[in-house]
Design a protein around this motif. Structure first.
Motif, PDB file in Angstrom:
ATOM      1  N   THR A 218       0.855  -1.186   0.000  1.00  0.00           N
ATOM      2  CA  THR A 218       0.000   0.000   0.000  1.00  0.00           C
ATOM      3  C   THR A 218       0.890   1.235   0.000  1.00  0.00           C
ATOM      4  O   THR A 218       1.918   1.259   0.679  1.00  0.00           O
ATOM      5  CB  THR A 218      -0.909   0.026   1.250  1.00  0.00           C
ATOM      6  OG1 THR A 218      -1.714  -1.149   1.268  1.00  0.00           O
ATOM      7  CG2 THR A 218      -1.822   1.241   1.235  1.00  0.00           C
ATOM      8  N   GLY A 219       0.509   2.236  -0.777  1.00  0.00           N
ATOM      9  CA  GLY A 219       1.283   3.472  -0.800  1.00  0.00           C
ATOM     10  C   GLY A 219       0.709   4.414  -1.830  1.00  0.00           C
ATOM     11  O   GLY A 219      -0.372   4.169  -2.377  1.00  0.00           O
ATOM     12  N   THR A 220       1.429   5.493  -2.110  1.00  0.00           N
ATOM     13  CA  THR A 220       1.016   6.342  -3.219  1.00  0.00           C
ATOM     14  C   THR A 220       1.375   5.637  -4.522  1.00  0.00           C
ATOM     15  O   THR A 220       2.179   4.693  -4.535  1.00  0.00           O
ATOM     16  CB  THR A 220       1.728   7.706  -3.171  1.00  0.00           C
ATOM     17  OG1 THR A 220       3.134   7.499  -3.408  1.00  0.00           O
ATOM     18  CG2 THR A 220       1.532   8.393  -1.827  1.00  0.00           C
ATOM     19  N   GLY A 221       0.789   6.095  -5.628  1.00  0.00           N
ATOM     20  CA  GLY A 221       1.135   5.505  -6.913  1.00  0.00           C
ATOM     21  C   GLY A 221       2.625   5.594  -7.182  1.00  0.00           C
ATOM     22  O   GLY A 221       3.259   4.616  -7.625  1.00  0.00           O
ATOM     23  N   LYS A 222       3.224   6.761  -6.891  1.00  0.00           N
ATOM     24  CA  LYS A 222       4.656   6.964  -7.139  1.00  0.00           C
ATOM     25  C   LYS A 222       5.502   6.024  -6.283  1.00  0.00           C
ATOM     26  O   LYS A 222       6.515   5.476  -6.744  1.00  0.00           O
ATOM     27  CB  LYS A 222       5.046   8.422  -6.853  1.00  0.00           C
ATOM     28  CG  LYS A 222       4.582   9.422  -7.907  1.00  0.00           C
ATOM     29  CD  LYS A 222       5.145  10.811  -7.615  1.00  0.00           C
ATOM     30  CE  LYS A 222       4.830  11.788  -8.755  1.00  0.00           C
ATOM     31  NZ  LYS A 222       3.394  12.061  -8.865  1.00  0.00           N
ATOM     32  N   GLU A 223       5.099   5.834  -5.021  1.00  0.00           N
ATOM     33  CA  GLU A 223       5.848   4.936  -4.127  1.00  0.00           C
ATOM     34  C   GLU A 223       5.859   3.505  -4.651  1.00  0.00           C
ATOM     35  O   GLU A 223       6.890   2.826  -4.642  1.00  0.00           O
ATOM     36  CB  GLU A 223       5.251   4.968  -2.720  1.00  0.00           C
ATOM     37  CG  GLU A 223       5.572   6.238  -1.943  1.00  0.00           C
ATOM     38  CD  GLU A 223       4.766   6.392  -0.672  1.00  0.00           C
ATOM     39  OE1 GLU A 223       5.064   7.314   0.099  1.00  0.00           O
ATOM     40  OE2 GLU A 223       3.815   5.594  -0.453  1.00  0.00           O
ATOM     41  N   LEU A 224       4.707   3.054  -5.125  1.00  0.00           N
ATOM     42  CA  LEU A 224       4.642   1.671  -5.610  1.00  0.00           C
ATOM     43  C   LEU A 224       5.352   1.515  -6.951  1.00  0.00           C
ATOM     44  O   LEU A 224       5.960   0.478  -7.214  1.00  0.00           O
ATOM     45  CB  LEU A 224       3.191   1.196  -5.704  1.00  0.00           C
ATOM     46  CG  LEU A 224       2.437   1.119  -4.369  1.00  0.00           C
ATOM     47  CD1 LEU A 224       1.143   0.329  -4.530  1.00  0.00           C
ATOM     48  CD2 LEU A 224       3.278   0.492  -3.272  1.00  0.00           C
ATOM     49  N   LEU A 225       5.314   2.555  -7.797  1.00  0.00           N
ATOM     50  CA  LEU A 225       6.066   2.504  -9.054  1.00  0.00           C
ATOM     51  C   LEU A 225       7.566   2.393  -8.789  1.00  0.00           C
ATOM     52  O   LEU A 225       8.309   1.796  -9.576  1.00  0.00           O
ATOM     53  CB  LEU A 225       5.790   3.753  -9.901  1.00  0.00           C
ATOM     54  CG  LEU A 225       4.485   3.765 -10.697  1.00  0.00           C
ATOM     55  CD1 LEU A 225       4.221   5.164 -11.265  1.00  0.00           C
ATOM     56  CD2 LEU A 225       4.519   2.743 -11.833  1.00  0.00           C
ATOM     57  N   ALA A 226       8.012   2.988  -7.675  1.00  0.00           N
ATOM     58  CA  ALA A 226       9.439   2.987  -7.346  1.00  0.00           C
ATOM     59  C   ALA A 226       9.851   1.786  -6.489  1.00  0.00           C
ATOM     60  O   ALA A 226      11.048   1.573  -6.265  1.00  0.00           O
ATOM     61  CB  ALA A 226       9.798   4.278  -6.610  1.00  0.00           C
ATOM     62  N   ASN A 227       8.878   1.009  -6.037  1.00  0.00           N
ATOM     63  CA  ASN A 227       9.164  -0.128  -5.160  1.00  0.00           C
ATOM     64  C   ASN A 227       9.739  -1.286  -5.975  1.00  0.00           C
ATOM     65  O   ASN A 227       9.066  -1.820  -6.855  1.00  0.00           O
ATOM     66  CB  ASN A 227       7.859  -0.547  -4.463  1.00  0.00           C
ATOM     67  CG  ASN A 227       8.051  -1.678  -3.478  1.00  0.00           C
ATOM     68  OD1 ASN A 227       8.657  -2.696  -3.791  1.00  0.00           O
ATOM     69  ND2 ASN A 227       7.490  -1.512  -2.290  1.00  0.00           N
ATOM     70  N   PRO A 228      10.993  -1.702  -5.692  1.00  0.00           N
ATOM     71  CA  PRO A 228      11.623  -2.763  -6.504  1.00  0.00           C
ATOM     72  C   PRO A 228      10.828  -4.071  -6.518  1.00  0.00           C
ATOM     73  O   PRO A 228      10.752  -4.740  -7.550  1.00  0.00           O
ATOM     74  CB  PRO A 228      12.985  -2.957  -5.829  1.00  0.00           C
ATOM     75  CG  PRO A 228      13.232  -1.699  -5.072  1.00  0.00           C
ATOM     76  CD  PRO A 228      11.896  -1.194  -4.643  1.00  0.00           C
ATOM     77  N   GLU A 229      10.213  -4.408  -5.374  1.00  0.00           N
ATOM     78  CA  GLU A 229       9.452  -5.659  -5.300  1.00  0.00           C
ATOM     79  C   GLU A 229       8.198  -5.589  -6.171  1.00  0.00           C
ATOM     80  O   GLU A 229       7.862  -6.534  -6.885  1.00  0.00           O
ATOM     81  CB  GLU A 229       9.083  -5.951  -3.842  1.00  0.00           C
ATOM     82  CG  GLU A 229       8.532  -7.355  -3.620  1.00  0.00           C
ATOM     83  CD  GLU A 229       8.232  -7.627  -2.150  1.00  0.00           C
ATOM     84  OE1 GLU A 229       7.411  -8.521  -1.889  1.00  0.00           O
ATOM     85  OE2 GLU A 229       8.800  -6.943  -1.272  1.00  0.00           O
ATOM     86  N   VAL A 230       7.523  -4.445  -6.101  1.00  0.00           N
ATOM     87  CA  VAL A 230       6.324  -4.257  -6.936  1.00  0.00           C
ATOM     88  C   VAL A 230       6.720  -4.265  -8.414  1.00  0.00           C
ATOM     89  O   VAL A 230       6.064  -4.903  -9.250  1.00  0.00           O
ATOM     90  CB  VAL A 230       5.606  -2.936  -6.567  1.00  0.00           C
ATOM     91  CG1 VAL A 230       4.474  -2.638  -7.553  1.00  0.00           C
ATOM     92  CG2 VAL A 230       5.051  -3.015  -5.146  1.00  0.00           C
ATOM     93  N   ARG A 231       7.799  -3.578  -8.738  1.00  0.00           N
ATOM     94  CA  ARG A 231       8.254  -3.514 -10.124  1.00  0.00           C
ATOM     95  C   ARG A 231       8.579  -4.910 -10.661  1.00  0.00           C
ATOM     96  O   ARG A 231       8.184  -5.279 -11.777  1.00  0.00           O
ATOM     97  CB  ARG A 231       9.489  -2.618 -10.244  1.00  0.00           C
ATOM     98  CG  ARG A 231       9.185  -1.139 -10.029  1.00  0.00           C
ATOM     99  CD  ARG A 231      10.466  -0.334  -9.932  1.00  0.00           C
ATOM    100  NE  ARG A 231      11.173  -0.317 -11.207  1.00  0.00           N
ATOM    101  CZ  ARG A 231      11.000   0.605 -12.129  1.00  0.00           C
ATOM    102  NH1 ARG A 231      10.144   1.599 -11.940  1.00  0.00           N
ATOM    103  NH2 ARG A 231      11.695   0.559 -13.245  1.00  0.00           N
ATOM    104  N   ALA A 232       9.289  -5.684  -9.850  1.00  0.00           N
ATOM    105  CA  ALA A 232       9.699  -7.013 -10.307  1.00  0.00           C
ATOM    106  C   ALA A 232       8.506  -7.970 -10.436  1.00  0.00           C
ATOM    107  O   ALA A 232       8.422  -8.760 -11.376  1.00  0.00           O
ATOM    108  CB  ALA A 232      10.730  -7.590  -9.349  1.00  0.00           C
TER     109      ALA A 232
END
Length: 237
Positions: A218-232
């Motif tokens: 959970t986070g802002t859209g920008k935070e999740l876009l920058a999250n390596p785990e979410v990205r991967a």
């Protein structure tokens, strides 16, 4: 801290007497915000949305709108309370004209709907051009505009969209997202399930990644876009 305008709080539940699909899932949205729910197929994204709208059994947890517990209300009563819901499929009356579809959206109102209809036409100019055409003859993107417009005709306090860009071209997707941003700028909170995760996170004030019916991130859209785990895991690296 005051609580969010709309919250599905630690919801556990499923369809009928079947197994639970949601497991302590929480999603919320504030006024003027766009909150998006993303995640892999089968993660429970649309199920979470339907739980907030009262379309399945919530065995524990609650749904609150503007501070009022609405967990026990039917979907119809939630619409009267101010929830606008656009399902992914079967969301227009294909044999009716565009304008008749919009009029159907105002079924709960007893006042003059002309001003609201004008606002919908200003938001979606193509609908004004095609107002006398059968909605079923429109393109996929135009049909989605009809569906969103019809929900706006109820003058909702919150707008819920289940995969609004499913099956449309990238150009139409961008246009729909632009219109969704415009709606949010009027102060209407938007809660949206979306398959196009990267594009949805780019416009999200708040975002939830669900996995197997529970909150993974959970986070802002920008935070999740920058999250390596979410990205991967969800955005292809």
């Amino acid at each position: 801290m005051s609580e969010p305008f709309l919250i599905g709080d630690t919801m556990t539940g499923g369809y009928g007497k079947g197994p639970d699909i949601l497991h302590g899932c929480t999603i919320a949205v504030e006024k003027g915000e766009i909150a998006v729910i993303v995640g892999p197929n089968g993660a429970g994204k649309s199920t979470a949305m339907k739980a907030v709208f009262g379309m399945l059994n919530v065995h524990s947890g609650s749904v609150r709108l503007d501070g009022e517990d609405i967990t026990a209300l039917s979907p119809q009563d939630r619409v009267i309370k101010g929830m606008g819901f656009v399902p992914q499929v079967r969301n227009i009356f294909g044999s009716m004209t565009v304008e008749e579809n919009l009029e159907m959206g105002a079924f709960i109102r007893n006042d003059d709907i002309k001003q609201t209809m004008e606002q919908v036409y200003e938001l979606f100019p193509i609908l004004r051009d095609k107002r006398n055409q059968a909605a079923g003859e429109l393109s996929g993107g135009q049909r989605q505009q009809v569906a969103v417009g019809r929900a706006l005709m109820t003058q909702p306090k919150v707008l819920m969209l289940d995969e609004p860009t499913a099956g449309v071209s990238p150009i139409v997707m961008d246009e729909l997202f632009d219109r969704i941003i415009e709606v949010a700028r009027t102060g209407i909170p938007i809660l949206m399930v979306e398959q196009n995760a990267r594009q949805a996170l780019e416009i999200a004030d708040k975002a939830y990644v669900l996995v197997q019916g529970t909150n993974a991130h959970t986070g802002t859209g920008k935070e999740l876009l920058a999250n390596p785990e979410v990205r991967a895991s969800f955005l292809g690296g």
